[in-house]
Design an enzyme around this catalytic site. Sequence first.
Site, PDB file in Angstrom:
ATOM      1  N   HIS A   1      39.227  -8.308  18.611  1.00 12.14           N
ATOM      2  CA  HIS A   1      40.749  -8.568  18.942  1.00 12.14           C
ATOM      3  C   HIS A   1      40.600  -8.325  20.426  1.00 12.14           C
ATOM      4  CE1 HIS A   1      40.899  -9.052  14.633  1.00 12.14           C
ATOM      5  NE2 HIS A   1      40.256  -7.730  14.602  1.00 12.14           N
TER       6      HIS A   1
ATOM      7  N   GLU B   1      44.247  -1.812  16.357  1.00 15.21           N
ATOM      8  CA  GLU B   1      42.885  -1.974  16.191  1.00 15.21           C
ATOM      9  C   GLU B   1      42.168  -2.392  17.440  1.00 15.21           C
ATOM     10  OE1 GLU B   1      39.378  -4.741  13.764  1.00 15.21           O
ATOM     11  OE2 GLU B   1      41.794  -5.282  13.443  1.00 15.21           O
TER      12      GLU B   1
ATOM     13  N   HIS C   1      35.340  -3.259  14.952  1.00 17.31           N
ATOM     14  CA  HIS C   1      36.642  -3.423  14.218  1.00 17.31           C
ATOM     15  C   HIS C   1      37.000  -2.231  13.744  1.00 17.31           C
ATOM     16  CE1 HIS C   1      36.628  -7.646  14.506  1.00 17.31           C
ATOM     17  NE2 HIS C   1      35.673  -7.685  14.680  1.00 17.31           N
TER      18      HIS C   1
ATOM     19  N   GLU D   1      33.011  -2.184  10.624  1.00 19.98           N
ATOM     20  CA  GLU D   1      34.332  -1.471  10.409  1.00 19.98           C
ATOM     21  C   GLU D   1      34.445  -0.214  10.360  1.00 19.98           C
ATOM     22  OE1 GLU D   1      37.139  -3.732  10.138  1.00 19.98           O
ATOM     23  OE2 GLU D   1      36.565  -5.481   9.791  1.00 19.98           O
TER      24      GLU D   1
END
Length: 217
Positions: A7, A44, A99, A181
């Site tokens: 992101h 995030e 992430h 993650e």
Amino acid sequence: MVIDPGHNPGNFRHTAEINRQVDIGTNRKECDTTGTSTNGGYTEAKFTLDVARRMRELLEAQGATVKLTQDGDRPFGPCIDERARIGNEAKADAVVSLHADGSGTGNRGFHVILPGAVKAGAADTRAIVGPSRELGERIAGNFVRVTGSAPSNYVGGGTGLVTRKDLGGLNLSTVPKVFIECGNMRDSKDAAQLTSGAWRQKAARGISDGIVSFLRG
């Protein structure tokens, strides 16, 4: 090697651009998303950038050449196809996409996402499935060792490893690549770790140690 901080903190202000569809081989997907955040509002995108910068410092100290797909130096993105292209064009020995998850409360722990075998359109992961698994296993083992975090209790059957064929960043990669993650931002216990600078330093070290172990064979 290439670190891909998932992101971008600016994505929230560029929804039209990041909603544009791009080709990931198997189908089309939006260029990027805003990512998730903790209930307290820690995003995030801020988390991934912080861990990426910590990893760069650790890896460069070991003599690695490190490139980031973005360093808070662009208004949004890059799109998922460009993220893959950056790793490919760098002929990176390894790429790790960072992430943090946005799953339900009570869902805890980290998981590493490995590319499945895909051959469709511009995507052909068959050559990278084996080395990517090796990279992912080394990262998972070192992440547990350094952070003390447990593998996910909601995906991966306790292994901390999940294989997926629907992520453009993996489908379009021609070099060994995994996603991690690091925890679930929507769970208060995981969020307490993800928002801690000391814990993020451990996460950076765990992932970096896994990469170095992979690169040294």
